[in-house]
Design an enzyme around this catalytic site. Structure first.
Site, PDB file in Angstrom:
ATOM      1  N   THR A 126       0.828  -1.207   0.000  1.00 41.11           N
ATOM      2  CA  THR A 126       0.000   0.000   0.000  1.00 41.11           C
ATOM      3  C   THR A 126       0.867   1.264   0.000  1.00 41.11           C
ATOM      4  OG1 THR A 126      -1.483   1.286   1.418  1.00 41.11           O
ATOM      5  CG2 THR A 126      -0.106  -0.313   2.529  1.00 41.11           C
ATOM      6  N   ASP A 127       0.303   2.347  -0.516  1.00 40.09           N
ATOM      7  CA  ASP A 127       1.026   3.622  -0.479  1.00 40.09           C
ATOM      8  C   ASP A 127       1.165   4.157   0.950  1.00 40.09           C
ATOM      9  OD1 ASP A 127      -1.625   4.368  -0.044  1.00 40.09           O
ATOM     10  OD2 ASP A 127      -1.675   5.919  -1.597  1.00 40.09           O
ATOM     11  N   GLU A 128       0.387   3.593   1.899  1.00 38.80           N
ATOM     12  CA  GLU A 128       0.447   4.106   3.278  1.00 38.80           C
ATOM     13  C   GLU A 128       1.805   3.870   3.933  1.00 38.80           C
ATOM     14  OE1 GLU A 128      -2.823   3.615   5.891  1.00 38.80           O
ATOM     15  OE2 GLU A 128      -4.294   3.778   4.296  1.00 38.80           O
ATOM     16  N   TYR A 151      -1.482  -0.241  11.222  1.00 35.83           N
ATOM     17  CA  TYR A 151      -1.722  -0.934   9.932  1.00 35.83           C
ATOM     18  C   TYR A 151      -0.550  -0.715   8.990  1.00 35.83           C
ATOM     19  CZ  TYR A 151      -3.211  -1.364   5.071  1.00 35.83           C
ATOM     20  OH  TYR A 151      -3.265  -1.667   3.724  1.00 35.83           O
ATOM     21  N   LYS A 155       2.289  -3.315   7.476  1.00 39.87           N
ATOM     22  CA  LYS A 155       2.499  -3.530   6.035  1.00 39.87           C
ATOM     23  C   LYS A 155       3.963  -3.220   5.681  1.00 39.87           C
ATOM     24  CE  LYS A 155      -0.096  -4.449   3.119  1.00 39.87           C
ATOM     25  NZ  LYS A 155      -0.611  -5.746   2.555  1.00 39.87           N
TER      26      LYS A 155
END
Ligand code: NAD
Ligand code: DAU
Length: 340
Positions: A126-128, A151, A155
């Site tokens: 994810t870009d997060e 989260y 990741k």
């Protein structure tokens, strides 16, 4: 090609299975999913009976189960999507995010290593993991990792294990980092389906903080086509960003949804902000576009109305989630659930 898809009963995973059965009908797909609250086999009713689709109810953290399934299927590749995926839940219960996202990923890497050079491991991230942007600039594949929620930290941990597998053991691993997805079958805890569903029921729409956080939205089918492109053409050891160049303030999306459903903006309720709330995400996907020739097919002007229509046409799907009835579908179809 025989491909294991982890998390295939979730939002993106189930869209990916529909996409691949249509666009790569010769591939054999094994959906490996623990059926947490986010897993819903009702998303995949249309695939039942297809000889190239198999469902295996299993937990990716269970090393023995993974060994058995990898030995049984001898796959050529894995598209690893299984994860705890909701930021708000990670603030309340970080442990389950570390368990699945970090430990589960390592368990899968252990099995992948046994299959040698011809096996490809596509890790869907994810870009997060890049953290938060100010009002200008974009995330590139070289942006330093700076996660801000449990989260995104979990990741990031999984991304680093996948990277290490490539650097240490020479394994054929690839990481993708996509921006926010929207479309059919998204669990109604995430912004767009929650707002559509609440507006349809004339319930309040909870907007965090000032509503000026920015997300970069991509229609889920475009994420699926990007993952297929990367699996087929990507270079081992690389990271590819995926995004639609489509930034929106949250509040503007909420207003668009209300307008399109003919509902009043009086339903909007500003609520306490999410702790550690990332201000802005924006993806530079030019590497994927230039090197592998991928581009999105849907604009937001097409994708958002399609999505609103889908939720209007599938009220029963959302209701079965809200009442908890959807969890019974597995037992009706397959017998007793495993403990997971
Ligand atoms: P989701 O929460 O809708 O689905 C997750 C799926 O994983 C569920 O079917 C769940 O049952 C399964 N799962 C969870 N723990 C498991 C375990 N221990 N063993 C086996 N299966 C397990 O998630 P999503 O939104 O479809 O996201 C899929 C992946 O894509 C995630 O890795 C997420 O980080 C990533 N991603 C999501 C977005 C987005 O906007 N939704 C954007 C970029 C990347
Ligand atoms: O960027 C990719 C990520 O997008 C994925 O990795 C995650 O799995 C996925 O959940 C998503 O994370 P976000 O936190 O951006 O998505 P969410 O739908 O939870 O929230 C989108 C924005 O809307 C965010 O700024 C918070 C805000 N929000 C969300 C909810 C649920 C609200 O204002 N009100 C809400 O009720």
């Amino acid at each position: 090609m025989r491909v294991i898809i982890t998390g295939g009963a979730g939002f993106i995973g189930s869209n990916l299975i529909h996409y691949l059965l249509k666009h790569r009908p010769e591939w054999e797909l094994i959906n490996l999913d623990a059926l947490t609250y986010a897993g819903n086999l009702e998303n995949l009713k249309a695939c039942e009976g297809n000889p190239n689709y198999h469902f295996e109810h299993a937990d990716i953290v269970d090393q023995d189960a993974m060994t058995r399934l990898f030995e049984e299927y001898k796959p050529d590749a894995i598209m690893h999507l299984a994860a705890e995926s909701h930021v708000d839940r990670s603030i309340l219960d970080p442990q389950s995010f570390v368990r699945t996202n970090v430990m589960g990923t390592q368990v899968l890497l252990n099995e992948a290593k046994k299959l040698g050079d011809s096996f490809r491991f596509l890790h869907v991230s994810t870009d997060e993991v890049y953290g938060s942007l100010g009002s200008t600039g974009f995330f590139t594949e070289d942006t330093p990792l700076a996660p801000n929620s449990p989260y995104s930290a979990s990741k990031t941990g999984s991304d680093l294990l996948v990277r290490a597998a490539n650097k240490t053991h020479g394994m054929d691993t690839i990481i993708t980092r996509c921006s926010n997805n929207y479309g059919p079958y998204q669990f109604p805890e995430k912004l767009i389906p929650l707002m559509i569903s609440n507006a349809m029921e004339d319930k309040q729409l909870p907007v965090y903080g000032d509503g000026k956080n920015v997300r970069d939205w991509l229609y889920v089918e475009d994420h699926c086509s990007a993952l297929t492109t990367v699996l087929e053409k990507g270079k081992a050891g690389e990271v590819y960003n995926i995004g639609g160049n489509n930034e929106w303030f949250n509040i503007d999306i909420v207003k668009l949804i209300l307008k399109s459903l003919g509902k009043s903006e009086e339903l909007i309720k500003y609520v306490t902000d999410r702790p550690g709330h990332d201000r802005r995400y924006a993806i530079d996907a030019s590497k994927l576009e230039k090197e592998l020739g991928w581009e999105p097919s849907y604009t937001f002007e097409e994708g958002l109305p399609m999505t609103i229509d889908w939720y209007q046409d599938n009220v029963e799907w959302t209701n079965r989630i809200k009442t908890g009835k959807y969890t019974g579908y597995y037992e009706e179809q397959y017998g007793k659930r495993l403990n997971s």
